[in-house]
Design a protein around this motif. Structure first.
Motif, PDB file in Angstrom:
ATOM      1  N   THR A 168     -36.497  34.444   3.312  1.00 23.71           N
ATOM      2  CA  THR A 168     -37.647  34.329   2.406  1.00 23.71           C
ATOM      3  C   THR A 168     -37.275  34.870   1.031  1.00 23.71           C
ATOM      4  N   GLU A 169     -36.615  36.028   1.012  1.00 25.20           N
ATOM      5  CA  GLU A 169     -36.207  36.632  -0.258  1.00 25.20           C
ATOM      6  C   GLU A 169     -35.276  35.698  -1.024  1.00 25.20           C
ATOM      7  N   LEU A 172     -37.444  33.023  -2.658  1.00 29.09           N
ATOM      8  CA  LEU A 172     -38.255  33.543  -3.764  1.00 29.09           C
ATOM      9  C   LEU A 172     -37.390  33.806  -5.001  1.00 29.09           C
ATOM     10  N   MET A 178     -38.439  33.926  -8.840  1.00 30.27           N
ATOM     11  CA  MET A 178     -39.155  35.193  -8.934  1.00 30.27           C
ATOM     12  C   MET A 178     -38.144  36.327  -9.067  1.00 30.27           C
ATOM     13  N   GLU A 268     -41.895  28.140   3.329  1.00 29.09           N
ATOM     14  CA  GLU A 268     -40.790  29.094   3.182  1.00 29.09           C
ATOM     15  C   GLU A 268     -40.190  29.331   4.570  1.00 29.09           C
TER      16      GLU A 268
END
Length: 317
Positions: A168-169, A172, A178, A268
């Motif tokens: 997920t990181e 992102l 992000m 995601e």
């Protein structure tokens, strides 16, 4: 210039009781019903949109009305929705209001750098009022039962629960551009929360990811969140996001015309549904601002089915 999302666009959740949902969000929370329409993929279900007085992007809290049982809470989910207010005094006002009205709520506490107040609606939908210090503009609704200075200003940080943040990181940071800006212990004692910001950052543009490997997988139902949407300023930038996902070989819906905005959906790595949505054209494309939400709005491609759609919907009053 790096392609950037500019904040949270809207959040869509699930209710099994549309009339009570309408009462709670307009009368208890004082939000404006800015669009009464149907789920475009399931026209037997209402899709209700609540927002500020001008239906500003970034203030929309929306609900699908489905005849389902309660959510089973857990990970692989959006677990709490942030709503912004302008001061700690306003948090104290809301605490007193919730106690008076019998709304389930916690105590005012500092969470992730913000003065916060957790509460739930009658179906267990989980929220966190946060003090944004009054930063940025606000558009109170003049017919709200909540005084203008205490009204909800818009969406705040959205919290995800995942068992493992690794993939997920990566999405992102490297796909959605992000940046990680903070971390803090989860206030419920279950795991650690990582804070990601987009655009100019701040509470209207943060995603909080709680790593909670000991929780069971959630099962969606009444009181759950269906998806979160992020802001793209215009269609051209949405096209760029579509091409970016293709470049990373991420499966997506392709662009979908929702009439009030244009959307792109994808999941995601923990299965949580994300949407990127354009700020325009907005909810006044088929209704005047003054009378938003008073009638049943249908996009042009559903207008020919209005009679059968209306016949299949339950009264809201």
């Amino acid at each position: 210039m790096t392609l950037q999302l500019t904040g949270i666009h809207h959040l869509t959740a699930v209710t099994a009781n549309a009339p009570e949902n309408l009462r709670f969000y307009t009368q208890t929370l004082g939000l404006r019903l800015v669009k009464k329409t149907v789920n475009q993929d399931d026209t037997s279900a209402y899709h209700l949109f609540y927002a500020d007085g001008k239906a500003t992007p970034g203030t929309d809290l929306t609900f699908f009305d489905w005849p389902v049982g309660p959510e089973s809470r857990g990970t692989h989910s959006i677990s709490r929705t942030g709503l912004r207010v302008g001061s700690k005094t306003t948090l104290e006002w809301w605490k007193a209001r919730f106690v008076q009205l019998g709304v389930t709520c916690g105590e005012i506490a500092e969470v992730g750098g913000y003065d916060s107040l957790d509460f739930e609606d009658g179906e267990g939908q989980r929220f966190r009022l946060i003090n944004d210090g009054g930063a940025g503009g606000s558009h109170p609704w003049d017919k709200s039962p909540v005084p203008a200075e205490h009204q909800i200003r818009g969406l705040g940080p959205i919290t995800l629960s995942v068992p493992d943040i690794t993939n997920t990181e990566a999405i992102l940071l490297h796909v959605m551009n992000m940046r990680q800006v903070n971390s803090y212990p989860s206030p419920d004692g279950a795991g650690h929360v990582h804070v990601f910001a987009m655009g100019e950052g701040g509470p209207a543009a943060e995603l909080h990811v709680a790593v909670q490997p000991d929780l069971p997988p959630a099962r969606q139902g009444a009181g759950s969140v269906h998806h979160v949407a992020f802001r793209a300023p215009d269609v051209q930038q949405l096209h760029e996001w579509t091409e970016r996902l293709k470049g990373f070989r991420m499966p997506s819906s392709g662009e979908v015309e929702r009439y009030y905005f244009r959307s792109l959906y994808f999941r995601e790595p923990n299965g949580i549904l994300f949407e990127i949505a354009t700020d325009g054209p907005g909810f006044t494309v088929d209704e005047p601002l003054e009378t938003l939400g008073e009638g049943l709005s249908l996009p042009p491609f559903l207008e020919s089915k209005r009679a059968s759609i209306e016949a299949g919907l339950k009264p809201l009053s």
